[in-house]
Design an enzyme around this catalytic site. Structure first.
Site, mmCIF file in Angstrom:
data_model
loop_
_atom_site.group_PDB
_atom_site.id
_atom_site.type_symbol
_atom_site.label_atom_id
_atom_site.label_comp_id
_atom_site.label_asym_id
_atom_site.label_seq_id
_atom_site.Cartn_x
_atom_site.Cartn_y
_atom_site.Cartn_z
ATOM 1 N N LYS A 1 0.842 -1.205 0.000
ATOM 2 C CA LYS A 1 0.000 0.000 0.000
ATOM 3 C C LYS A 1 0.880 1.259 0.000
ATOM 4 O O LYS A 1 0.689 2.156 -0.819
ATOM 5 C CB LYS A 1 -0.922 -0.024 1.228
ATOM 6 C CG LYS A 1 -1.940 1.084 1.218
ATOM 7 C CD LYS A 1 -3.020 0.828 2.241
ATOM 8 C CE LYS A 1 -2.910 1.797 3.377
ATOM 9 N NZ LYS A 1 -3.814 1.521 4.475
ATOM 10 N N ASP B 1 -7.319 1.381 0.873
ATOM 11 C CA ASP B 1 -7.392 1.657 2.309
ATOM 12 C C ASP B 1 -8.828 1.387 2.757
ATOM 13 O O ASP B 1 -9.626 0.836 1.993
ATOM 14 C CB ASP B 1 -6.922 3.090 2.622
ATOM 15 C CG ASP B 1 -7.967 4.128 2.245
ATOM 16 O OD1 ASP B 1 -8.918 3.781 1.489
ATOM 17 O OD2 ASP B 1 -7.876 5.266 2.724
#
Ligand code: SF4
Length: 187
Positions: free
Chosen positions: A89, A108
């Site tokens: 991420k 997210d």
């Protein structure tokens, strides 16, 4: 560094502390050779939680940038995820925002919820949702897609109270006016 610091905290808190951090340690070499306790004090003074762990992480990360990449941020996903404290991420945020070449969609909590509510996927793990979004959208949209979904999730389609009546995509959304229980994390 800001992306790594943002784990389990708000962007607002990170944005408050980073100017002082970068002013005090303006290069990877400066931060990589810093005393982690002093860095922790700076993070603590800026109101950041978990400052002990985070200070150790960013000092290690800066040292690895100096040792392996001449103090520069690398441009490939493989090189980025090999750095301490950098996951997929974080790597994709950096690749998308700095270089404009993400290797995937950043998923997210907002992207996860919105992808389900808007009917892009029925999957519920970040990895599966990322794959689904990468298949549905062209590569050039991957970076703006996650920013758009995050913004929409913050401003309109909140986890507890989605504002469907005021939502601009209400007529396109399969879960409009019935979304409170859609978009939960995998357990
Ligand atoms: S209509 Fe409601 S559930 Fe759908 S995206 Fe808009 S706010 Fe979210």
């Amino acid at each position: 560094m800001a992306t790594v610091l943002s784990a389990q905290t708000t962007d607002k808190a990170v944005n408050k502390v980073t100017p002082r951090l970068f002013e005090t340690y303006p290069t990877a070499a400066a931060l990589g050779s810093a005393n982690a306790e002093q860095v922790g004090e700076l993070l603590k003074a800026g109101g950041l939680g978990m400052y002990n762990v985070k200070s150790k992480n960013i000092v290690k990360l800066a040292a690895a940038l100096v040792q392996n990449h001449a103090g520069e941020v690398p441009r490939s996903i493989d090189a980025l995820v090999a750095l301490p404290g950098v996951g997929r991420k974080t790597a994709n945020v950096v690749l998308g925002v700095i270089w404009g070449t993400p290797d995937g969609v950043v998923v997210d909590t907002h992207v996860l919820r919105l992808a389900q509510r808007l009917g892009f996927t029925r999957k519920n793990t970040p990895e599966e949702i990322e794959q689904a979004l990468c298949s549905l959208f062209p590569r050039e949209d991957w970076d703006p897609l996650s920013h758009t979904l995050i913004f929409h999730g913050r401003r309109v389609c909140g986890a507890e109270r989605p504002a469907c009546a005021a939502c601009g995509v209400q007529t396109l959304c399969p879960n409009a006016f019935n979304a409170e229980h859609v978009g939960r994390k995998a357990h």
